[in-house]
Design a protein around this motif. Structure first.
Motif, short mmCIF file in Angstrom:
data_model
loop_
_atom_site.label_atom_id
_atom_site.label_comp_id
_atom_site.label_asym_id
_atom_site.label_seq_id
_atom_site.Cartn_x
_atom_site.Cartn_y
_atom_site.Cartn_z
N GLU B 64 0.84 -1.21 0.00
CA GLU B 64 0.00 0.00 0.00
C GLU B 64 0.86 1.25 0.00
O GLU B 64 0.57 2.23 -0.70
CB GLU B 64 -0.95 0.00 1.20
N GLU B 67 2.34 1.69 -3.39
CA GLU B 67 1.32 2.18 -4.33
C GLU B 67 1.07 3.68 -4.13
O GLU B 67 0.84 4.41 -5.10
CB GLU B 67 0.02 1.38 -4.18
N ARG B 71 1.56 6.30 -7.15
CA ARG B 71 0.50 7.20 -7.64
C ARG B 71 0.87 8.67 -7.43
O ARG B 71 0.42 9.53 -8.18
CB ARG B 71 -0.82 6.90 -6.92
N TYR B 122 -12.01 6.58 8.27
CA TYR B 122 -11.75 5.41 7.42
C TYR B 122 -13.06 4.73 7.02
O TYR B 122 -13.28 4.41 5.84
CB TYR B 122 -10.83 4.42 8.16
N ALA B 125 -14.81 6.66 4.46
CA ALA B 125 -14.18 6.55 3.13
C ALA B 125 -14.56 5.24 2.44
O ALA B 125 -14.94 5.23 1.27
CB ALA B 125 -12.67 6.65 3.27
N ILE B 126 -14.49 4.13 3.17
CA ILE B 126 -14.78 2.86 2.50
C ILE B 126 -16.29 2.67 2.29
O ILE B 126 -16.70 1.87 1.46
CB ILE B 126 -14.17 1.63 3.23
N SER B 127 -17.09 3.43 3.05
CA SER B 127 -18.55 3.33 2.86
C SER B 127 -18.99 4.04 1.59
O SER B 127 -19.96 3.62 0.95
CB SER B 127 -19.29 3.97 4.03
N ASN B 128 -18.32 5.10 1.25
CA ASN B 128 -18.85 5.99 0.22
C ASN B 128 -18.00 6.15 -1.03
O ASN B 128 -18.52 6.52 -2.08
CB ASN B 128 -19.11 7.38 0.83
N ASP B 129 -16.71 5.92 -0.93
CA ASP B 129 -15.85 6.19 -2.09
C ASP B 129 -15.78 4.98 -3.02
O ASP B 129 -15.76 3.84 -2.58
CB ASP B 129 -14.43 6.54 -1.63
N LEU B 130 -15.72 5.28 -4.31
CA LEU B 130 -15.62 4.20 -5.30
C LEU B 130 -14.21 3.64 -5.34
O LEU B 130 -14.00 2.43 -5.48
CB LEU B 130 -16.01 4.74 -6.68
N ALA B 131 -13.24 4.53 -5.20
CA ALA B 131 -11.83 4.10 -5.23
C ALA B 131 -11.12 4.74 -4.05
O ALA B 131 -11.51 5.81 -3.57
CB ALA B 131 -11.19 4.53 -6.54
N PRO B 132 -10.08 4.09 -3.56
CA PRO B 132 -9.40 4.64 -2.38
C PRO B 132 -8.57 5.88 -2.72
O PRO B 132 -7.92 5.92 -3.76
CB PRO B 132 -8.49 3.49 -1.95
N SER B 136 -7.14 7.73 2.39
CA SER B 136 -7.80 6.56 3.00
C SER B 136 -6.85 5.37 3.09
O SER B 136 -6.99 4.52 3.97
CB SER B 136 -9.08 6.20 2.24
N VAL B 137 -5.87 5.31 2.18
CA VAL B 137 -4.88 4.23 2.28
C VAL B 137 -4.04 4.40 3.54
O VAL B 137 -3.76 3.43 4.26
CB VAL B 137 -3.97 4.22 1.02
N ASP B 140 -6.13 3.39 6.38
CA ASP B 140 -6.18 1.92 6.42
C ASP B 140 -5.01 1.37 7.21
O ASP B 140 -5.15 0.49 8.06
CB ASP B 140 -6.18 1.38 4.98
#
Lengths: 391, 172
Positions: B64, B67, B71, B122, B125-132, B136-137, B140
């Motif tokens: 992570e 990554e 990015r 957190y 973020a994972i409830s609503n976002d399509l991608a991290p 949010s990483v 995590d």
């Protein structure tokens, strides 16, 4: 089933009959587009089920946040759209991060629950992992090692190799193998935390280093493909309810050209003199009893077939008899006494009558009598077999 | 690409290894994140109580972080990765060049991982976002790996993420 290409080493499958959607392998995409097909498969699986969908991530070795969020997005949206839907996510206690990541879903969405697959890897596990059985396991290894130390080189054991001992139990075989053959690496895996704790303590007490003890499910291991020159799995296929599944994993982790070595028994062939008939009756009944716990302790002579069916070639099979004459007869007697205790408990659990259990126990006692008799002979036959993974 | 023992002494933390790579090469293939995290995790986990499971857990966290640098990094300069150990904790120091102005973003994102509402952020973020998001990483890592994060900006325009991962206790 969807099998991803070389860049994504994972598998996605849906079994509509059991309503299980499974994710396995390593899923680390750069973008959601790379896993679009798999995301679509989850949507289709959800659409196809009524009631509960199990999402099995027990064999999910790695998943990055990109994939995690893409999959859970589908799950959360589905729950919001369908009040009838329940999702049960099955994680593994072996893969530490999965439970920690997925556990949040039940907090976010009441229709999702997370279950950790931990104990009961096979039906007879609770008996086999009874820690009071540890001294018996040590005595068994001591007795079989006298034979196996000369047998193992014929099956591929040699210095300098990478070796794995799967279902290592209390780890004593791995220690003996390291001392005798000096492999370059030993990984020893078992599903019993208590046995592994014992193994680590013994290794530390004796100053043995270099054995990598690891907790794991032998039918779904974290170990990578084609890693080991020699893989051993002793007395375990016979107590596991799906031996072919276990062999598939052993085949996966051994290198092409490497060998998998298995030992198993044929309990009904345990023998003794005097009192042969009583002994014979008990061991015949033992094989029958254990079949109720989905154990096949008659597996030994079937080793050749199992290895062939799993894809191995150059299969070697031999048998040896552990006897009361190998060393101290009391060791043999102690092992049989341990068996009597454990198997009588299993007979009770199975609902056998007190009369049956008395006669059943008597056969073990007669086996001990034969072992300790000054003119007696007592035997415990074992089949050792190995196969080569084709190049 | 190169790996060598880092002679740098860090108080109380024992150096395990240092890895560096030209950013241009690192950014040329996404699979570098997976390969580097898996390989280094195996190397540093070999003498942990349960090497196989520790390696799996550590690789997951390290990937992570890599990554994030993939990015958010730029092609000029090097990515540097040092791993240290103290007791049951591994410290990862990940340096990489990033565009001007990004340091502030990382400063705030790292700061949020240490706040009392990190878990709530957190979950949101994972409830609503399509991608991290990169934020949010990092959350995590704080929530799921009990990581403690901080940022070192002394080598600007490169930044250094310093992440303590107490995974040994979680695995064993």
């Amino acid at each position: 089933m969807i099998t991803a290409g070389l860049t994504q080493r994972f598998k996605v499958a849906f079994d509509p009959n059991s309503q299980i959607f499974s994710l396995a392998g390593t899923i680390r995409p750069r973008s959601i587009d790379e896993i679009a097909e798999s995301i679509h498969a989850l949507r289709e699986a959800i659409d196809a089920v009524r009631g509960v969908l199990y999402i099995d991530v027990k064999r999910l070795i790695q998943m990055n946040n990109t994939a995690f969020q893409a999959f859970i997005r589908v799950a959360l949206d589905a729950c919001r759209e369908r009040s009838d839907l329940r999702l049960i996510i099955i994680t593994s206690s072996v893969v530490g991060w999965t439970t920690r990541m997925f556990r949040h879903l039940s907090t976010i969405e009441p229709q999702i629950s997370v279950e950790v697959y931990d104990s009961m890897f096979y039906p007879g596990q609770s008996f086999v992992e009874d820690t009071s059985f540890i001294p018996i396991l040590r005595a068994q290894t001591k007795m079989t090692w006298r034979h196996e130390r000369t047998i193992l080189p014929r099956h591929g054991m040699r210095p300098g190799i990478a070796m794995a001992d799967i279902c290592c139990g209390i780890g004593d075989f791995a220690v003996l193998a390291q001392k005798e053959f000096q492999p370059a690496r030993i990984v020893a895996l078992d599903h019993s935390r208590a046995s592994l704790a014992y193994a680590r303590t013994v290794a530390a007490d004796f100053g043995v280093t270099g054995i990598e003890y690891t907790f794991g499910d032998a039918s779904e291991m974290l170990l990578e493909d084609n890693q080991f020159d020699f893989v051993t799995c002793r007395h375990s296929l016979q107590i596991f309810n799906q031996p072919e599944l276990l062999l598939k994993e052993l085949y996966r982790i051994v290198k092409p050209g490497g060998r998998v070595y298995i030992t198993n028994e044929k309990n009904s062939h345990c023998l003794g003199e005097p009192r042969a008939q009583s002994i014979q009756w008990t061991y015949n009944e033992l094989a029958r009893l254990l079949s109720h716990f989905e154990m096949d302790v008659e597996l030994g002579p079937k080793s050749r077939r199992y290895l062939a069916d799993a894809g191995f070639d150059d299969i070697l099979v031999e048998s040896f008899m552990v006897t009361n004459l190998d060393g101290d007869p009391q060791d043999f007697a102690d092992v049989i006494a341990g068996w009597e205790k454990m198997f009588a408990a299993m007979a009770t659990r199975h609902g056998e009558t007190p009369e049956f259990i008395d006669r059943f126990r008597q056969g073990f006692r007669d086996h001990i009598f034969a072992a300790l008799h000054p003119k007696g002979y007592a035997g415990w036959p074992i089949w050792a077999a190995s196969g080569r993974k084709p190049l | 690409m190169g790996a060598s023992v880092n002679e740098t002494t860090e108080t109380a933390f024992e150096p395990l290894l240092q890895f560096d790579m030209e950013m241009e090469i690192f950014l040329s293939d996404w699979q570098h994140c997976d390969h580097v995290s898996s390989y280094l995790a195996r190397m540093i986990s070999h003498n942990r109580t349960d090497p196989v499971r520790h390696s799996n857990f550590f690789s997951s966290a390290l990937n992570e972080l890599l990554e994030v640098s993939f990015r958010g990094g730029t092609t000029d300069g090097k990515i540097g990765l040092s791993i240290y150990r103290q007791g049951g904790t591994e410290r990862v120091q990940l340096s990489f060049p990033c565009p001007p102005g990004q340091a502030r973003f990382y400063r705030e994102a790292v700061s949020k991982t240490r706040e009392s509402d990190a878990q709530a952020r957190y979950l949101d973020a994972i409830s609503n976002d399509l991608a991290p998001s990169r934020e949010s990483v990092l959350l995590d890592l704080a929530v799921n790996y009990d990581a403690r994060l901080r940022l070192d900006e002394r080598e600007a325009p490169a930044i250094t993420l310093i992440v303590d991962l107490p995974l040994e206790g979680m695995v064993s």
